[in-house]
Design an enzyme around this catalytic site. Structure first.
Site, PDB file in Angstrom:
ATOM      1  N   ARG A 142       0.888  -1.174   0.000  1.00  0.00           N
ATOM      2  CA  ARG A 142       0.000   0.000   0.000  1.00  0.00           C
ATOM      3  C   ARG A 142       0.918   1.214   0.000  1.00  0.00           C
ATOM      4  NH1 ARG A 142      -5.403   0.763   1.545  1.00  0.00           N
ATOM      5  NH2 ARG A 142      -5.917   2.788   2.432  1.00  0.00           N
ATOM      6  N   HIS A 169      -6.504   0.785  -7.524  1.00  0.00           N
ATOM      7  CA  HIS A 169      -6.842   0.075  -6.285  1.00  0.00           C
ATOM      8  C   HIS A 169      -7.602  -1.207  -6.658  1.00  0.00           C
ATOM      9  CE1 HIS A 169      -7.436  -0.752  -2.214  1.00  0.00           C
ATOM     10  NE2 HIS A 169      -8.080   0.322  -1.791  1.00  0.00           N
ATOM     11  N   GLN A 172      -9.933  -3.342  -4.112  1.00  0.00           N
ATOM     12  CA  GLN A 172     -11.189  -2.694  -3.753  1.00  0.00           C
ATOM     13  C   GLN A 172     -12.262  -2.978  -4.802  1.00  0.00           C
ATOM     14  OE1 GLN A 172     -12.310  -0.710  -0.982  1.00  0.00           O
ATOM     15  NE2 GLN A 172     -14.203  -1.206  -2.078  1.00  0.00           N
ATOM     16  N   ASP A 293     -16.647   8.689  -3.136  1.00  0.00           N
ATOM     17  CA  ASP A 293     -15.484   8.421  -2.281  1.00  0.00           C
ATOM     18  C   ASP A 293     -15.113   9.732  -1.609  1.00  0.00           C
ATOM     19  OD1 ASP A 293     -13.356   7.167  -1.075  1.00  0.00           O
ATOM     20  OD2 ASP A 293     -12.081   7.151  -2.851  1.00  0.00           O
ATOM     21  N   CYS A 335     -16.189   3.139  -0.638  1.00  0.00           N
ATOM     22  CA  CYS A 335     -15.119   2.244  -0.184  1.00  0.00           C
ATOM     23  C   CYS A 335     -14.704   2.499   1.267  1.00  0.00           C
ATOM     24  CB  CYS A 335     -13.917   2.346  -1.118  1.00  0.00           C
ATOM     25  SG  CYS A 335     -13.015   3.908  -1.000  1.00  0.00           S
ATOM     26  N   ARG A 362     -13.795  -7.241   1.061  1.00  0.00           N
ATOM     27  CA  ARG A 362     -12.349  -7.032   0.921  1.00  0.00           C
ATOM     28  C   ARG A 362     -11.602  -8.280   1.384  1.00  0.00           C
ATOM     29  NH1 ARG A 362     -10.176  -2.199   0.744  1.00  0.00           N
ATOM     30  NH2 ARG A 362      -8.485  -3.397  -0.174  1.00  0.00           N
TER      31      ARG A 362
END
Length: 371
Positions: A142, A169, A172, A293, A335, A362
């Site tokens: 990450r 990502h 996700q 988001d 998310c 996830r």
């Protein structure tokens, strides 16, 4: 290992078929593109729809077995293997999902935060990739700049999974696809096992041969209302290739699509399924799913006042979406973490919201990636 665990695990690997061909083909395809290097997951744009389908099928199967049979029924595919979790940014869902997934598969998660190792202090990313890769069996990273993921993939001797970069990502969006499939398709009822066949084998065969997580999403329209970022980028390079429409509304100055992302769209020939606009109502028209988001990501805190002003009128509310003529039964996704200005409580905690199943998935999709 118990006979039950072996049976379930073999079924996962064999995907309900007579050989390991599906899984091996998945790995071989990626390795060919990477010139023989370890198979990495950098973005879903690198995977075919069939490969995405396989990951979701495995995630669905592992979730069903874990919750309805027993966690011990999962084969320990990561037995005596260590996965380095190289996180230069804070995380809740990704960290919990990755650590618990590795543990469930019998492996050892080694969390390497930015304050735990020399990365970026006295050691280059190249050197870290070589050293960490020599002592672990895989790395989930990450990071900030997408170039960091590319450097890791270039020099690591073991597979890299992109747990988030400023460009993409992928894990996700796998969770998003899984959550949408579960919503639009009835909960499966696996058939009774055949004579001499364990229930675990039967369940896994059923998911691999009878459940198509992409078929239920074809023709659906997903509308993104908010900042153009790594999540919208990943949706942009993925959903249209699955036969879905994708519209994106962002204010002027925040609507630029990275040229690297748009290149993937044009290479896939999916421009006709994409709509880019500065009007939320235009993007929301006829939408099945509404997504937003954070408007202020990590590292953008100094821009808060400016950003809040620019995004006035972009908060998701029932009134806003209804007046824009979205589908009557539209659903909402986010998310997380969520802030009030992005979506009000009525939507976020209401019956249209899929945010918490989306968050839980996830774990299962990351588990499928590790497996």
């Amino acid at each position: 290992m118990s006979t039950i665990a072996k049976t379930a695990g073999n079924a996962v690997r064999n995907s309900g078929r007579s050989s390991n061909r599906p899984k091996r083909q998945f790995q071989d395809n990626v390795q060919v593109r990477n010139n023989g290097k370890p198979p990495h997951l950098i973005t879903l744009a690198d995977l075919s729809p069939n490969q995405i389908r396989t990951l979701i099928q495995n995630a669905l199967a592992m979730k069903y077995i874990y919750k309805n049979v027993s966690p011990r029924a999962l084969i320990s595919t990561l037995d005596r293997r260590t996965i380095g979790l190289l996180f230069s940014k804070r995380s809740t869902r990704t960290r919990v999902a990755s650590e618990s997934s590795i543990q469930a598969l019998g492996g050892h998660p080694m969390f390497l935060g930015k304050d735990d190792i020399q990365l970026g202090v006295n050691e280059t990313l190249q050197d870290s990739a070589i050293v960490i890769g020599s002592m672990t069996d895989g790395i989930m990273a990450r990071v900030g700049p997408h170039s960091d993921i590319e450097t890791l993939a270039k020099y690591s001797p073991v597979p890299i999974i992109n747990a988030l970069s400023d460009l993409y990502h992928p894990t996700q969006i796998l969770a998003d696809i899984m959550a949408l499939h579960e919503h639009y398709s009835p909960k499966p009822e696996p058939p009774q096992p055949a004579e001499g066949e364990g229930s675990h084998t039967s369940i896994l065969k059923y998911f691999q041969s009878s459940i198509d997580p992409l078929e239920s999403l074809k023709g659906k329209k997903v509308a993104w209302v908010g900042d153009s970022n790594n999540i919208s980028n990943e949706l942009l390079v993925t959903l249209p290739r699955l036969g879905m429409e994708f519209s994106l509304a962002a204010p002027k100055g925040y609507d630029k699509v990275d040229e690297r992302v748009w290149k993937r769209v044009t290479e896939a020939g999916t421009e006709s399924l994409v709509k880019l606009t500065n009007s939320p109502s235009e993007a929301l028209e006829n939408a099945d799913v509404v997504v937003t988001d954070t408007w202020i990501s990590m590292g953008q805190e100094e821009e808060k006042v400016q950003r809040l002003k620019a995004f006035e009128g972009y908060q998701i509310t029932n009134k806003m979406v209804t007046e824009a003529k979205a589908k009557e039964n539209w659903k909402f996704m986010h998310c997380l973490p969520r802030k009030q200005e992005e979506v009000d409580d009525e939507v976020f905690y209401g019956p249209r919201s899929l945010v918490f199943p989306e968050a839980e998935n996830r774990k299962w999709t990351i588990m499928a990636c590790f497996e």
